[in-house]
Design an enzyme around this catalytic site. Structure first.
Site, PDB file in Angstrom:
ATOM      1  CB  THR A  59      -0.876   0.029   1.277  1.00 20.82           C
ATOM      2  OG1 THR A  59      -1.368  -1.278   1.531  1.00 20.82           O
ATOM      3  CG2 THR A  59      -2.014   1.004   1.138  1.00 20.82           C
ATOM      4  CG  HIS A 119      -6.630  -1.892   4.204  1.00 22.71           C
ATOM      5  ND1 HIS A 119      -5.651  -2.085   3.276  1.00 22.71           N
ATOM      6  CD2 HIS A 119      -6.004  -1.429   5.302  1.00 22.71           C
ATOM      7  CE1 HIS A 119      -4.478  -1.738   3.807  1.00 22.71           C
ATOM      8  NE2 HIS A 119      -4.674  -1.338   5.040  1.00 22.71           N
ATOM      9  NE  ARG A 128       4.601  -8.586  -0.821  1.00 21.16           N
ATOM     10  CZ  ARG A 128       5.386  -8.101   0.120  1.00 21.16           C
ATOM     11  NH1 ARG A 128       4.860  -7.437   1.144  1.00 21.16           N
ATOM     12  NH2 ARG A 128       6.678  -8.254   0.062  1.00 21.16           N
ATOM     13  CB  SER A 136       4.548  -8.347   4.826  1.00 20.13           C
ATOM     14  OG  SER A 136       4.687  -6.964   4.960  1.00 20.13           O
ATOM     15  NE  ARG A 261       9.170  -7.734   6.568  1.00 20.33           N
ATOM     16  CZ  ARG A 261       9.737  -8.837   6.083  1.00 20.33           C
ATOM     17  NH1 ARG A 261      10.791  -9.329   6.666  1.00 20.33           N
ATOM     18  NH2 ARG A 261       9.221  -9.458   5.025  1.00 20.33           N
TER      19      ARG A 261
HETATM   20  P1  A3P Z   1       7.813  -6.575   3.515  1.00 18.70           P
HETATM   21  O1  A3P Z   1       7.341  -6.689   4.926  1.00 18.70           O
HETATM   22  O2  A3P Z   1       7.731  -7.863   2.766  1.00 18.70           O
HETATM   23  O3  A3P Z   1       9.161  -5.932   3.374  1.00 18.70           O
HETATM   24  P2  A3P Z   1       1.797  -2.032   3.141  1.00 18.70           P
HETATM   25  O4  A3P Z   1       2.393  -0.754   2.600  1.00 18.70           O
HETATM   26  O5  A3P Z   1       0.570  -2.476   2.400  1.00 18.70           O
HETATM   27  O6  A3P Z   1       1.656  -1.976   4.600  1.00 18.70           O
HETATM   28  O7  A3P Z   1       2.854  -3.180   2.781  1.00 18.70           O
HETATM   29  C1  A3P Z   1       4.111  -3.195   3.404  1.00 18.70           C
HETATM   30  C2  A3P Z   1       5.064  -4.027   2.542  1.00 18.70           C
HETATM   31  O8  A3P Z   1       5.446  -3.263   1.374  1.00 18.70           O
HETATM   32  C3  A3P Z   1       6.348  -4.331   3.282  1.00 18.70           C
HETATM   33  O9  A3P Z   1       6.787  -5.582   2.750  1.00 18.70           O
HETATM   34  C4  A3P Z   1       7.245  -3.164   2.857  1.00 18.70           C
HETATM   35  O10 A3P Z   1       8.617  -3.393   3.033  1.00 18.70           O
HETATM   36  C5  A3P Z   1       6.860  -3.079   1.374  1.00 18.70           C
HETATM   37  N1  A3P Z   1       7.166  -1.764   0.794  1.00 18.70           N
HETATM   38  C6  A3P Z   1       7.003  -0.537   1.364  1.00 18.70           C
HETATM   39  N2  A3P Z   1       7.419   0.423   0.519  1.00 18.70           N
HETATM   40  C7  A3P Z   1       7.864  -0.187  -0.599  1.00 18.70           C
HETATM   41  C8  A3P Z   1       8.446   0.277  -1.820  1.00 18.70           C
HETATM   42  N3  A3P Z   1       8.645   1.566  -2.042  1.00 18.70           N
HETATM   43  N4  A3P Z   1       8.786  -0.645  -2.752  1.00 18.70           N
HETATM   44  C9  A3P Z   1       8.589  -1.967  -2.528  1.00 18.70           C
HETATM   45  N5  A3P Z   1       8.048  -2.483  -1.389  1.00 18.70           N
HETATM   46  C10 A3P Z   1       7.704  -1.585  -0.429  1.00 18.70           C
END
Ligand code: A3P
Length: 292
Positions: A59, A119, A128, A136, A261
């Site tokens: 997101t 959401h 995903r 995650s 992360r």
């Molecule tokens: P991981 O925990 O697998 O690293 P959301 O934004 O829906 O909360 O999802 C978070 C996930 O998106 C995390 O995955 C985070 O690291 C990843 N994420 C956040 N920013 C990102 C970016 N710019 N490019 C790729 N993945 C990203």
């Protein structure tokens, strides 16, 4: 911990009493207040764009991309871009969260088309693969867990719940499937994107998004490298290393760094045991395979 009784209206208290509950399922009580107020009072505008995601599907990333894409004419000076000093969740807020504390949140300073995210069910949906989404989510909930002495959530317990569909915003398969079906029925209204595709072919996906949102890249922009500029601005490395995302918090209290992360595909392989993978695969296949 979620239930802050005194902040809830009688209507929400009654509604909560009437609902089935399991810890951590679908909505927190506070969110529910925002959901109900949003349903009642939100005035949609014809040009509004809603980003819909399942939690932990990327997101934050797509919020950044969409904000940079849609507003690219407003912020031509890269050094002054709002994404460099604001977390993406501040620039593209969760619609229902805005209604938690007020029936009339102030959207006056939004530029048109307004960008919101939810959401929930012009939608851009991001999904995903469920294994990475689960891993995650597990890391994310551990980071939010307070006090720290409580330690980590049990991976096995969290996995079992995820497989049973006991999860914020509901079962993974139903969430994805409802938007997948809608995207087939109304492709002009619902664009279905996948985190894995964004990682694999970011330029192709960004061009697709720009066309869907009615702001395709001109030949001049293509030649000047605007596509790369947006992707670099919104890249994991860039966003996660910004001061604002390393040190600040969202108005709702989460630290900005919790949304970044690893940002890779396939990290679930480093966490899930073979028997866990064997358990989740058939559930996913049974739910999603017949729908293409
Ligand atoms: P991981 O925990 O697998 O690293 P959301 O934004 O829906 O909360 O999802 C978070 C996930 O998106 C995390 O995955 C985070 O690291 C990843 N994420 C956040 N920013 C990102 C970016 N710019 N490019 C790729 N993945 C990203």
């Amino acid at each position: 911990a979620y239930l802050q009784e005194k902040e809830l209206s009688q209507e929400i208290r009654d509604l909560v009493m009437s609902l089935p509950t399991e810890k951590g399922f679908w909505h927190t009580t506070r969110q529910l207040q925002g959901v109900v107020a949003c349903q009642k009072y939100f005035q949609a505008h014809d040009t509004d764009i809603l980003l819909v995601t399942t939690p932990k599907s990327g997101t934050t990333w797509l919020k950044a991309i969409m904000f940079a894409l849609v507003n690219r004419a407003l912020f031509p000076e890269p050094k002054l871009h709002p994404l460099l000093t604001n977390n993406p969740h501040v620039l593209v807020p969760f619609l229902e969260m805005e209604y938690i504390n007020s029936q009339f949140p102030d959207f006056d300073n939004f530029t048109f088309p307004r960008l919101f995210s939810t959401h929930f069910p012009f939608f851009v949906y991001l999904c995903r693969n469920p294994k990475d989404t689960f891993v995650s989510l597990w890391h994310f909930t551990n980071k939010l867990r307070k006090p720290k002495e409580m330690g980590e959530n049990s991976l096995e317990e969290a996995f079992d719940k995820f497989c049973r569909g006991v999860r914020l915003y509901g079962p993974f398969g139903d969430h994805v499937l409802s938007y997948w079906k809608l995207s087939l029925e109304k492709p002009e209204r619902v664009l279905f994107l996948k985190y894995e595709d964004l990682k694999k072919e970011p330029k192709v996906q960004l061009r697709k998004l720009s066309e869907f949102l009615g702001c395709p890249f001109s030949q001049k922009e293509e030649t000047c490298g605007v596509v790369d500029e947006i992707l670099n601005l919104c890249s994991f490395d860039n966003l996660s290393n910004l001061e604002v995302n390393k040190t600040r918090k969202l108005p709702s209290g989460e630290e900005n760094c919790t949304f970044f992360r690893r940002g890779e595909t396939g990290d679930s392989m480093n966490h899930l045991a073979a028997e866990m993978l064997e358990k989740m695969d058939p559930i996913t296949e049974q739910k999603l395979n017949s729908c293409g």
